[in-house]
Write an enzyme that holds these catalytic residues in place. Structure first.
Site, PDB file in Angstrom:
ATOM      1  N   SER A 139       2.473  24.071  35.999  1.00 19.53           N
ATOM      2  CA  SER A 139       1.532  24.364  37.031  1.00 19.53           C
ATOM      3  C   SER A 139       0.192  24.309  36.156  1.00 19.53           C
ATOM      4  O   SER A 139       0.428  24.447  34.994  1.00 19.53           O
ATOM      5  CB  SER A 139       1.816  25.689  37.589  1.00 19.53           C
ATOM      6  OG  SER A 139       0.576  26.125  38.107  1.00 19.53           O
ATOM      7  N   TYR A 152       4.407  35.102  37.482  1.00 19.41           N
ATOM      8  CA  TYR A 152       4.677  33.796  37.692  1.00 19.41           C
ATOM      9  C   TYR A 152       4.071  32.782  36.753  1.00 19.41           C
ATOM     10  O   TYR A 152       4.554  31.899  35.844  1.00 19.41           O
ATOM     11  CB  TYR A 152       4.107  33.299  38.946  1.00 19.41           C
ATOM     12  CG  TYR A 152       3.849  31.699  39.409  1.00 19.41           C
ATOM     13  CD1 TYR A 152       5.165  31.113  39.398  1.00 19.41           C
ATOM     14  CD2 TYR A 152       2.692  31.145  39.277  1.00 19.41           C
ATOM     15  CE1 TYR A 152       5.021  29.795  39.728  1.00 19.41           C
ATOM     16  CE2 TYR A 152       2.711  29.868  39.475  1.00 19.41           C
ATOM     17  CZ  TYR A 152       3.941  29.029  39.777  1.00 19.41           C
ATOM     18  OH  TYR A 152       3.933  27.746  40.022  1.00 19.41           O
TER      19      TYR A 152
END
Length: 238
Positions: A139, A152
């Site tokens: 990401s 996360y």
């Protein structure tokens, strides 16, 4: 036939998290260009695609990973796309040990276990004069964070560290390693709805699949260290 077709035709590539979203787009793109895909996901019921072999895979379970790795090795796998992942967003004070384990085990341990399962095979390929690749889909938050993103983003920072360490180690056995770092993507991620109106300007899974294929089809003398991509509407972040 394009150069990309020629680069992928006849190759065998393992993909995790392959049942939907980015993983499904990667699997479709690879098979469309002549690659054979060993596709793993928690739920593969009803999935069918010419050129793909679907395996039930829990990346946090060693026995499940071992079975998947054996299937990939039997097929002659030459590349791995680690795509399986989960999202979780809450303030630090609300993070529970159970949620920590769920996210870190899937995003980080899963990447480690599946990659580890194929490294001996990749070493054998190198001994025969053949190269191998690992592409980790992480990401854009593998190098930044935000309020509510502690857990996360910590998992993605860790995935980035694993990716970079593997790149150093893999030089000894001809392994090329790439990190794909997408921004906002319109998928089912973190329980969201794909195609929701507010995601109209986000990246599509196919956009990320194109980045994966770009890495996989780089000429043998080139290593794509990372690809960072965002939808135009997202704030500029590096």
């Amino acid at each position: 036939m394009t150069m990309r077709d020629r680069a992928l035709r006849g190759r065998v590539i393992a993909v995790t998290g392959a049942s939907k979203g980015i993983g499904w787009a990667v699997t479709q793109a690879l098979t469309a260009q002549g690659a054979r895909v060993i596709a793993g996901a928690r739920d593969v019921g009803g999935l069918q695609l010419d050129g793909a072999e679907f395996w039930r895979l829990d990346v946090t379970d060693e026995a499940s990973v071992d079975a998947f790795a054996r299937a990939a090795v039997r097929a002659g796998v030459d590349a791995l796309v680690n795509n399986a992942g989960v999202g979780s967003f809450q303030p630090v004070e609300e993070i529970t040990p159970a949620e920590y384990r769920r996210v870190m085990d899937t995003n980080v341990l899963g990447t480690l276990l599946v990659t580890r399962g194929l490294i001996p095979h990749f070493r054998e390929r190198y001994a025969r004069g053949e190269g191998s690749q690992v592409v980790n889909v992480t990401s854009d938050v593998s190098a930044r964070t935000f309020a509510g993103g502690a857990l996360y983003t910590a998992s993605k920072y860790a995935q980035r560290a694993v990716t970079q360490a593997l790149a150093y180690e893999g030089r000894a056995y001809g392994l090329r390693v790439t990190e794909i770092r997408p921004g906002m993507v319109d998928t089912f991620f973190a329980g969201s709805v794909q195609g929701a109106a507010h995601k109209a300007g986000w990246l599509r899974p196919d956009d990320v699949a194109d980045a994966v294929l770009y890495a996989l089809t780089a000429p043998l003398h080139a290593r794509i260290d990372e690809v960072l991509l965002h939808p135009v509407e997202q704030d500029v972040v590096f």
